[in-house]
Design a protein around this motif. Structure first.
Motif, PDB file in Angstrom:
ATOM      1  N   ASP A  49      68.752 -81.047 100.500  1.00  0.00           N
ATOM      2  CA  ASP A  49      68.908 -79.810 100.004  1.00  0.00           C
ATOM      3  C   ASP A  49      67.935 -78.595 100.539  1.00  0.00           C
ATOM      4  O   ASP A  49      69.039 -77.741 100.632  1.00  0.00           O
ATOM      5  CB  ASP A  49      67.846 -80.348  98.955  1.00  0.00           C
ATOM      6  N   ARG A  50      67.973 -79.325 101.991  1.00  0.00           N
ATOM      7  CA  ARG A  50      66.562 -77.855 103.169  1.00  0.00           C
ATOM      8  C   ARG A  50      67.814 -78.102 103.753  1.00  0.00           C
ATOM      9  O   ARG A  50      67.977 -77.561 104.613  1.00  0.00           O
ATOM     10  CB  ARG A  50      65.835 -78.328 103.247  1.00  0.00           C
ATOM     11  N   TYR A  51      68.306 -79.104 104.305  1.00  0.00           N
ATOM     12  CA  TYR A  51      69.078 -79.234 105.864  1.00  0.00           C
ATOM     13  C   TYR A  51      70.789 -79.558 105.752  1.00  0.00           C
ATOM     14  O   TYR A  51      70.964 -80.317 104.738  1.00  0.00           O
ATOM     15  CB  TYR A  51      68.338 -80.110 106.758  1.00  0.00           C
ATOM     16  N   ASP A  73      60.538 -76.135 113.146  1.00  0.00           N
ATOM     17  CA  ASP A  73      60.924 -76.974 112.498  1.00  0.00           C
ATOM     18  C   ASP A  73      60.621 -78.098 113.796  1.00  0.00           C
ATOM     19  O   ASP A  73      60.024 -79.126 114.295  1.00  0.00           O
ATOM     20  CB  ASP A  73      61.929 -77.563 111.706  1.00  0.00           C
ATOM     21  N   LEU A  76      65.945 -84.004 101.648  1.00  0.00           N
ATOM     22  CA  LEU A  76      66.291 -83.379 103.346  1.00  0.00           C
ATOM     23  C   LEU A  76      67.538 -82.672 102.864  1.00  0.00           C
ATOM     24  O   LEU A  76      68.126 -81.364 103.893  1.00  0.00           O
ATOM     25  CB  LEU A  76      65.901 -84.224 104.573  1.00  0.00           C
ATOM     26  N   GLN A  94      55.891 -75.716 102.755  1.00  0.00           N
ATOM     27  CA  GLN A  94      57.070 -75.710 103.462  1.00  0.00           C
ATOM     28  C   GLN A  94      56.890 -75.977 104.149  1.00  0.00           C
ATOM     29  O   GLN A  94      58.116 -76.535 104.598  1.00  0.00           O
ATOM     30  CB  GLN A  94      57.225 -74.018 103.665  1.00  0.00           C
TER      31      GLN A  94
END
Length: 114
Positions: free
Chosen positions: A70-72, A15, A68, A43
């Motif tokens: 929800d992912r980080y 990332d 974001l 992804q």
């Protein structure tokens, strides 16, 4: 002041590389060109869209910020914002100072996706 405890980087290496490559490419500063495919993998789309929003508007839309989240973690989102801003500053310096590319540095594919 107490030193920062590891891990120093909250985002994954993958990332972080996307943030650096997308930011410097968008600013037309070939500071760190990485080789990626022709299309942004599913992804990575959220991350690339977030970087684009930060570069275009200096903020994140509510929908991107929510996705974001929800992912980080919040700390990772802050790192994403700061990393994008840092490499935008580096790109500005490279361009304004007309720094030459290091001829020995590896180069990614021309027209890299990121």
């Amino acid at each position: 002041m107490r030193p920062i405890d590891p891990p120093y980087n909250l985002l994954t290496t993958h990332d972080r590389e996307i943030v650096i490559a997308r930011t410097t490419a968008a600013c037309d500063a070939q500071y760190d060109v990485l080789t990626f495919g022709d299309a942004v993998p599913e992804q990575d789309r959220l991350l690339v869209n977030a970087i684009d929003e930060l570069l275009d508007a200096a903020t994140l839309s509510d929908s991107t910020r929510s996705a974001l989240g929800d992912r980080y973690s919040d700390a990772q989102v802050i790192e994403l914002v700061l990393l994008t801003g840092w490499y935008r500053s580096i790109a500005t310096l490279i361009n304004a100072a007309r720094l030459p590319l290091d001829p020995a540095a590896p180069r990614g594919a021309a027209g890299s996706t990121y």
